[in-house]
Design an enzyme around this catalytic site. Structure first.
Site, PDB file in Angstrom:
ATOM      1  N   ARG A   1      11.485  45.174 -22.373  1.00  0.00           N
ATOM      2  CA  ARG A   1      10.961  43.900 -23.186  1.00  0.00           C
ATOM      3  C   ARG A   1      11.533  43.547 -24.529  1.00  0.00           C
ATOM      4  O   ARG A   1      11.238  42.680 -25.201  1.00  0.00           O
ATOM      5  CB  ARG A   1       9.596  44.039 -22.919  1.00  0.00           C
ATOM      6  CG  ARG A   1       9.000  43.561 -21.692  1.00  0.00           C
ATOM      7  CD  ARG A   1       7.476  44.092 -21.563  1.00  0.00           C
ATOM      8  NE  ARG A   1       7.362  45.581 -21.557  1.00  0.00           N
ATOM      9  CZ  ARG A   1       6.434  46.058 -21.476  1.00  0.00           C
ATOM     10  NH1 ARG A   1       5.311  45.487 -21.221  1.00  0.00           N
ATOM     11  NH2 ARG A   1       6.325  47.486 -21.452  1.00  0.00           N
TER      12      ARG A   1
ATOM     13  N   ARG B   1      13.419  38.970 -16.116  1.00  0.00           N
ATOM     14  CA  ARG B   1      12.203  39.442 -15.653  1.00  0.00           C
ATOM     15  C   ARG B   1      11.178  38.254 -15.262  1.00  0.00           C
ATOM     16  O   ARG B   1      10.488  38.171 -14.141  1.00  0.00           O
ATOM     17  CB  ARG B   1      11.565  40.290 -16.477  1.00  0.00           C
ATOM     18  CG  ARG B   1      10.005  40.618 -16.386  1.00  0.00           C
ATOM     19  CD  ARG B   1       9.901  41.793 -15.727  1.00  0.00           C
ATOM     20  NE  ARG B   1       8.660  42.586 -15.763  1.00  0.00           N
ATOM     21  CZ  ARG B   1       7.473  42.187 -15.289  1.00  0.00           C
ATOM     22  NH1 ARG B   1       7.435  41.032 -14.611  1.00  0.00           N
ATOM     23  NH2 ARG B   1       6.272  42.514 -15.574  1.00  0.00           N
TER      24      ARG B   1
ATOM     25  N   TYR C   1       0.695  61.088 -11.578  1.00  0.00           N
ATOM     26  CA  TYR C   1       0.353  59.719 -11.382  1.00  0.00           C
ATOM     27  C   TYR C   1      -0.279  59.809  -9.832  1.00  0.00           C
ATOM     28  O   TYR C   1      -1.187  59.062  -9.385  1.00  0.00           O
ATOM     29  CB  TYR C   1       1.547  58.812 -11.514  1.00  0.00           C
ATOM     30  CG  TYR C   1       2.111  58.364 -12.778  1.00  0.00           C
ATOM     31  CD1 TYR C   1       0.927  57.440 -13.294  1.00  0.00           C
ATOM     32  CD2 TYR C   1       2.933  58.891 -13.599  1.00  0.00           C
ATOM     33  CE1 TYR C   1       1.447  57.143 -14.832  1.00  0.00           C
ATOM     34  CE2 TYR C   1       3.490  58.582 -14.709  1.00  0.00           C
ATOM     35  CZ  TYR C   1       2.630  57.770 -15.290  1.00  0.00           C
ATOM     36  OH  TYR C   1       2.840  57.137 -16.587  1.00  0.00           O
TER      37      TYR C   1
HETATM   38  O1  CP3 Z   1      16.104  51.237 -19.677  1.00  0.00           O
HETATM   39  C1  CP3 Z   1      15.405  51.949 -19.176  1.00  0.00           C
HETATM   40  O2  CP3 Z   1      14.897  53.131 -19.957  1.00  0.00           O
HETATM   41  C2  CP3 Z   1      15.377  52.040 -17.677  1.00  0.00           C
HETATM   42  C3  CP3 Z   1      14.442  51.703 -17.050  1.00  0.00           C
HETATM   43  C4  CP3 Z   1      13.178  52.594 -16.943  1.00  0.00           C
HETATM   44  C5  CP3 Z   1      11.715  51.872 -16.613  1.00  0.00           C
HETATM   45  N1  CP3 Z   1      10.897  52.793 -16.415  1.00  0.00           N
HETATM   46  C6  CP3 Z   1      11.582  50.678 -16.788  1.00  0.00           C
HETATM   47  C7  CP3 Z   1      10.436  50.007 -16.991  1.00  0.00           C
HETATM   48  C8  CP3 Z   1      12.993  54.003 -17.031  1.00  0.00           C
HETATM   49  C9  CP3 Z   1      13.796  54.976 -17.195  1.00  0.00           C
HETATM   50  C10 CP3 Z   1      11.461  54.093 -16.554  1.00  0.00           C
HETATM   51  C11 CP3 Z   1      10.782  55.290 -16.562  1.00  0.00           C
HETATM   52  C12 CP3 Z   1       9.404  55.631 -16.302  1.00  0.00           C
HETATM   53  N2  CP3 Z   1       8.431  54.856 -16.054  1.00  0.00           N
HETATM   54  C13 CP3 Z   1       8.861  56.549 -17.088  1.00  0.00           C
HETATM   55  C14 CP3 Z   1       9.507  57.720 -18.027  1.00  0.00           C
HETATM   56  C15 CP3 Z   1       9.803  57.646 -19.330  1.00  0.00           C
HETATM   57  C16 CP3 Z   1       8.804  57.320 -20.299  1.00  0.00           C
HETATM   58  O3  CP3 Z   1       8.351  56.177 -20.918  1.00  0.00           O
HETATM   59  O4  CP3 Z   1       7.973  58.278 -20.390  1.00  0.00           O
HETATM   60  C17 CP3 Z   1       7.469  56.365 -16.908  1.00  0.00           C
HETATM   61  C18 CP3 Z   1       6.345  57.370 -17.423  1.00  0.00           C
HETATM   62  C19 CP3 Z   1       7.271  55.292 -16.205  1.00  0.00           C
HETATM   63  C20 CP3 Z   1       6.135  54.683 -15.795  1.00  0.00           C
HETATM   64  C21 CP3 Z   1       5.857  53.301 -16.217  1.00  0.00           C
HETATM   65  N3  CP3 Z   1       6.538  52.164 -15.654  1.00  0.00           N
HETATM   66  C22 CP3 Z   1       4.782  52.963 -17.122  1.00  0.00           C
HETATM   67  C23 CP3 Z   1       3.641  53.657 -17.679  1.00  0.00           C
HETATM   68  C24 CP3 Z   1       4.876  51.487 -17.214  1.00  0.00           C
HETATM   69  C25 CP3 Z   1       3.979  50.806 -18.184  1.00  0.00           C
HETATM   70  C26 CP3 Z   1       4.161  50.849 -19.491  1.00  0.00           C
HETATM   71  C27 CP3 Z   1       4.709  49.657 -20.194  1.00  0.00           C
HETATM   72  O5  CP3 Z   1       5.651  49.767 -20.990  1.00  0.00           O
HETATM   73  O6  CP3 Z   1       4.174  48.331 -19.822  1.00  0.00           O
HETATM   74  C28 CP3 Z   1       6.073  51.180 -16.607  1.00  0.00           C
HETATM   75  C29 CP3 Z   1       6.713  49.792 -16.554  1.00  0.00           C
HETATM   76  C30 CP3 Z   1       8.013  49.511 -16.977  1.00  0.00           C
HETATM   77  N4  CP3 Z   1       9.091  50.550 -16.473  1.00  0.00           N
HETATM   78  C31 CP3 Z   1       8.663  48.679 -17.743  1.00  0.00           C
HETATM   79  C32 CP3 Z   1      10.042  48.830 -17.758  1.00  0.00           C
HETATM   80  C33 CP3 Z   1      10.926  48.196 -18.583  1.00  0.00           C
HETATM   81  C34 CP3 Z   1       7.770  47.633 -18.562  1.00  0.00           C
HETATM   82  C35 CP3 Z   1       7.013  46.542 -17.474  1.00  0.00           C
HETATM   83  C36 CP3 Z   1       7.721  45.411 -17.519  1.00  0.00           C
HETATM   84  O7  CP3 Z   1       8.830  44.859 -17.670  1.00  0.00           O
HETATM   85  O8  CP3 Z   1       6.880  44.423 -17.342  1.00  0.00           O
END
Ligand code: CP3
Length: 340
Positions: free
Chosen positions: A29, A38, A151
């Site tokens: 984002r 998105r 999770y």
């Molecule tokens: O650019 C990158 O890093 C590649 C894409 C990527 C995403 N998630 C996309 C994403 C990667 C590598 C992840 C890994 C991920 N997902 C982790 C491990 C890394 C870390 O942050 O510790 C974890 C714990 C998750 C689980 C997860 N996914 C959570 C807790 C959330 C919500 C938090 C938030 O920022 O809103 C997500 C959603 C998520 N995954 C988003 C993105 C870009 C944001 C949501 C959106 O675009 O609406």
């Protein structure tokens, strides 16, 4: 042949002209371009399952930020889903699982995922590999077994993951069975990612920090080590264990090539513990809220402290959505222009 293979050389400890740089959550984002793509889908999961859109946002940071690698756009939670535990991503709240694992019989009902169950990720990797046209390496990834377990038991994010930890203390046998099933699923999945074009892999152990040191080795690192052994003959593997810097020495004893660090460990301390492994990290993402002068001086201090060799520049965790894209670009440029 890759035009820019700095990341792969750094991961293997080979000679580099400068340190490569990429950023966790670089596809996200913080980029208005990501938000625009998105907006084409109803929700996050639909977005993740659309290979064309996933490919588009994976390549965006390479074009816009000038990073030295792309990381495939997906999520770590695709594995629990493929094993039989679907999730939702609730806006402004995060992941949510309708069903959670409560006992051994729940564990027994879960399947071991195959790469074919995650065909949409394989397609996204193939499209991205083509779209990148060998400009930079493509990073594949998965969650570490402990973080996925957390999770699957807890059913959502948590500050303490006390339900998941309760399971470790009260049902250790079922816990090991589930961790083993996640591990086998992850190995199948990551082998598929390599076949589909991933040049390097990263394991995200985002919740390493909630475990004690002894429990970390028993319930997490043991399984990470198995994944490294299965994949490291194919490609370099980076292990990122957030908030567990006590474990750098033990991680260095696995067959990973690189160790990801958060900002709570000093580069020199990490070097002293990491043997000949490559280090990746570790600027506090909040540094990018600072003024330009501060960003430049802190980035320079970090580069000096890690040194040019066996080093991959990154942040200590993902970019926050409210950071200024121009400051992110500045950070990347400072690293690329540094005179070694
Ligand atoms: O650019 C990158 O890093 C590649 C894409 C990527 C995403 N998630 C996309 C994403 C990667 C590598 C992840 C890994 C991920 N997902 C982790 C491990 C890394 C870390 O942050 O510790 C974890 C714990 C998750 C689980 C997860 N996914 C959570 C807790 C959330 C919500 C938090 C938030 O920022 O809103 C997500 C959603 C998520 N995954 C988003 C993105 C870009 C944001 C949501 C959106 O675009 O609406």
């Amino acid at each position: 042949m890759l035009k820019n293979d700095l990341l792969l050389r750094a991961a293997k400890g080979e000679e580099v002209e400068r340190a490569p740089v990429w950023l966790m959550r670089q596809a996200g984002r913080v980029l208005p371009e990501y938000r625009a793509t998105r907006a084409k889908t109803k929700n996050f999961i639909e977005f993740v399952k659309n290979p064309e859109l996933a490919c588009e946002v994976t390549i965006q940071p390479v074009d816009i930020l000038g990073v030295d690698a792309a990381i495939i756009f997906s999520d770590i939670l695709v594995i629990p889903e493929a094993m039989g535990l679907p999730y939702q991503m609730i806006e402004a709240k995060g992941p949510w699982f309708e069903n959670t694992v409560k006992n051994k019989s729940d564990v027994e009902k879960l399947k071991i995922a195959e790469a074919g169950d995650l065909d949409y990720v394989m397609k996204a990797l193939q499209l991205t590999k083509k779209g990148l046209n060998d400009r930079v390496p493509l990073i594949g990834f998965a969650g570490a077994p402990w973080t996925l377990f957390a999770y699957m038991i807890e059913g959502s994010g948590s500050k303490t993951f006390s339900k998941a930890k309760q399971f470790l203390y009260t049902q250790p046998e079922a816990a090991h069975l589930l961790l083993e099933k996640i591990t086998q699923s992850t190995i199948n999945y990551l082998k598929g990612q390599v076949a589909a074009g991933a040049d390097l892999l990263q394991l995200f152990d985002s919740w390493a920090g909630v475990l004690s040191e002894a429990m970390y080795y028993e319930f997490s690192l043991k399984y990470i080590s198995k994944i490294c052994d299965a994949l490291s003959p194919l490609v370099s593997v980076t292990v990122f264990a957030k908030d567990a810097h006590y474990s750098v020495k033990k991680i260095s004893e696995t067959s990973c090539s690189s160790i990801g660090l958060d900002w709570t460990i000093d580069p020199k301390t990490a070097r002293a513990q990491a043997g000949n492994k490559t280090l990746q990290g570790n600027a506090d993402p909040c540094l990018l809220y600072a003024d330009e002068k501060k960003i430049i001086s802190e980035a320079h201090n970090m580069l000096k402290a890690f040194g040019k060799d066996r080093y991959i520049c990154n942040l200590g965790h993902g970019l926050y959505p409210d950071l200024d894209k121009e400051k992110v670009k500045l950070f990347v440029n400072v690293v690329k222009e540094y005179k070694w």
